[in-house]
Design an enzyme around this catalytic site. Structure first.
Site, short mmCIF file in Angstrom:
data_model
loop_
_atom_site.label_atom_id
_atom_site.label_comp_id
_atom_site.label_asym_id
_atom_site.label_seq_id
_atom_site.Cartn_x
_atom_site.Cartn_y
_atom_site.Cartn_z
N ASN A 7 6.32 30.71 -33.45
CA ASN A 7 5.89 32.10 -33.69
C ASN A 7 6.08 32.41 -35.18
O ASN A 7 7.20 32.64 -35.63
CB ASN A 7 6.74 33.04 -32.82
CG ASN A 7 6.35 34.50 -33.00
OD1 ASN A 7 5.51 34.83 -33.83
ND2 ASN A 7 6.97 35.36 -32.23
N ARG A 90 2.02 31.31 -30.99
CA ARG A 90 1.70 32.71 -30.74
C ARG A 90 0.68 33.14 -31.79
O ARG A 90 0.91 32.96 -32.99
CB ARG A 90 2.94 33.57 -30.85
CG ARG A 90 2.61 35.03 -30.68
CD ARG A 90 3.79 35.91 -30.99
NE ARG A 90 3.41 37.29 -30.82
CZ ARG A 90 3.95 38.29 -31.48
NH1 ARG A 90 4.89 38.06 -32.36
NH2 ARG A 90 3.56 39.52 -31.27
N HIS A 179 1.23 42.65 -27.14
CA HIS A 179 2.33 42.25 -26.22
C HIS A 179 1.78 41.66 -24.92
O HIS A 179 2.45 41.67 -23.88
CB HIS A 179 3.22 43.45 -25.83
CG HIS A 179 3.99 44.06 -26.95
ND1 HIS A 179 4.14 45.43 -27.08
CD2 HIS A 179 4.66 43.51 -27.97
CE1 HIS A 179 4.86 45.69 -28.15
NE2 HIS A 179 5.19 44.54 -28.71
N ARG A 239 7.01 52.83 -36.08
CA ARG A 239 5.59 53.21 -35.96
C ARG A 239 5.46 54.52 -35.18
O ARG A 239 6.22 54.75 -34.25
CB ARG A 239 4.81 52.11 -35.22
CG ARG A 239 4.69 50.84 -36.01
CD ARG A 239 4.03 49.74 -35.20
NE ARG A 239 4.84 48.53 -35.24
CZ ARG A 239 4.76 47.54 -34.37
NH1 ARG A 239 3.92 47.59 -33.36
NH2 ARG A 239 5.55 46.49 -34.48
N GLU A 383 8.32 35.46 -23.51
CA GLU A 383 6.99 35.12 -24.03
C GLU A 383 6.89 33.63 -24.37
O GLU A 383 5.84 33.01 -24.18
CB GLU A 383 6.69 35.97 -25.26
CG GLU A 383 6.44 37.43 -24.92
CD GLU A 383 6.68 38.37 -26.08
OE1 GLU A 383 7.87 38.71 -26.33
OE2 GLU A 383 5.73 38.77 -26.75
#
Ligand code: AMP
Length: 399
Positions: A7, A90, A179, A239, A383
């Site tokens: 990743n 990823r 996600h 965010r 993940e």
């Protein structure tokens, strides 16, 4: 079969090496501060954790560093690179091109490059990892798993913005969602744990530093809270989530800031950090709120309220819900957040169990009352395992 999952972020590379036959994580870790002063690698293998310093100028050097440590006599767990059968990457944005994980070919690389405009901060480092692995292990198959892919099943009325249609045809401006690998993992795991009957209509809450909710019917996303970019939706660490778009031009004018400034404002200085002025980190906010900091409390209230609104609206959109899933750093660990989000949903059929919920961290657990029509459950996400499984299936020719 041994699979390494990579990743790559802008200045970091996380990795996990899986033995898919024995279902064991042989090694995991991350290189941080790539291209900056003070780069280091954190590595864990055979139950031993080490942190090693070293100059890592770019992602190519980072991947070489990781592979080097995996075969090193002192810290490694394999004797040769040729033991690695496949690599899973990823990749953040797959646009409309990728609806599932794929074997990376030259054509796929070109298509990921074409998605750079949709994710200028994320896809370039993801690609750097792919280029590096290709040059170091040219004969090892590589697979890309996209954050956006799982949400490609959203219907048009959910993914379109009410902007001129030409912006969609010209620039592919639409909602993609992110996600996806996490939402897919927890939804599949819920089905294993609870059975098909209780998992037909799911609301999955991935609550971490970045956060999103998805509405899933029979294993397919029908809506999700993130959009063209990962800024839309929930109140996140830094965010802002949902916003009146008119605010953008108003603030740009009043504060005399440009495109870069407004981008930084909504991505890095908003959310929990922007409201509280204390931190983007849930643990620090919980402490500050407990000590009486009212803005920290406000930030928490806003986060919880927004997740509740999404749960309510997705239940309405799906015509009901069977199970609500909590995952991500906050969803897995913050019992007070789970309580504030899921309490008072009896009208939806969800009877939350405070006693089962208290103190649970990072473990699979049902947190609704026995007999509750709607189940609430914590499922820690994984993940990397999902990417490793996809990679094994694709490389094994089963997908
Ligand atoms: P993630 O991005 O999924 O790693 O999640 C990071 C978020 O999870 C941060 O806001 C952390 O403060 C939060 N988190 C991690 N552990 C805990 C904990 N024990 N209690 C509350 N929040 C936590």
């Amino acid at each position: 079969m041994k699979i390494i999952v990579i990743n790559c972020g802008s200045s970091s590379i996380k990795y996990q090496l899986f033995d898919m036959d024995s279902h064991v994580v042989l090694a995991k870790g991350g290189v941080e501060k790539i291209g900056l002063n003070g780069s280091f690698i954190k590595h864990e293998s055979n139950g031993k954790k080490v942190t090693l310093e070293g100059e890592v100028v770019d992602h190519q050097a980072g991947i070489e560093y990781i592979l080097g440590i995996l075969i090193s006599r002192e810290h490694g767990c394999i004797s040769d690179f040729c033991e690695i059968n496949a690599v899973g990457h990823r990749v953040v944005h797959g646009g409309e091109k990728f609806k599932s994980s794929v074997l990376i070919t030259d054509e796929v690389v070109k298509q990921i490059e074409e998605c750079i405009q949709l994710a200028p901060l994320h896809n370039p480092p993801n690609l750097s990892g792919i280029y590096a692995m290709k040059s170091i292990l040219p004969d090892v198959p590589q697979v890309g798993a996209f954050d956006t892919a799982f949400h490609q099943t959203m219907p048009e009325h959910a993914f379109m913005y009410a902007l001129p249609y030409s912006l969609y045809t010209k620039y592919a401006i639409r909602r993609y969602g992110f996600h996806g690998t996490s939402h897919r993992y927890v939804s599949e795991r819920a089905k294993e744990l609870l059975g098909e009957q209780r998992t037909q209509k799911l609301i999955t809450c991935h609550l971490g530093n970045g956060a999103s909710v998805a509405a899933i019917i029979n294993g397919k996303t029908v809506d999700t809270s993130m959009g063209l970019t990962p800024v839309e939706g929930l109140v996140m660490g830094t965010r802002c989530g949902d916003l009146d778009p008119g605010i953008m031009t108003y603030v740009m004018e009043r504060e005399d800031i440009n495109r870069t400034g407004i981008n930084s404002l909504i991505n890095k200085h908003s959310g929990l950090l922007g409201i509280s002025g204390v931190s983007s980190d849930m643990r620090e906010l919980e402490t500050a709120a407990a000590e009486g900091n009212q803005r920290a409390q406000l930030a928490l209230d806003m986060l919880h309220y927004r997740v509740r609104k999404y749960i309510g609206s997705y239940a309405a959109a799906m015509g009901g819900v069977d199970t609500v899933i909590f995952t991500g750093g906050i969803g897995e660990n913050s019992d007070s957040s789970r309580y504030e989000i899921a309490k008072g949903f009896e009208f939806l059929g969800l009877e939350f169990d405070e006693t089962k919920n208290v103190g649970v961290r990072g473990q699979e657990k049902i947190i609704s009352k026995d007999g509750s029509k709607v189940t609430a459950i914590i499922i820690p996400t994984n993940e990397e395992l999902m990417i490793a499984r996809d990679t094994a299936l694709i490389v094994g020719g089963k997908q």
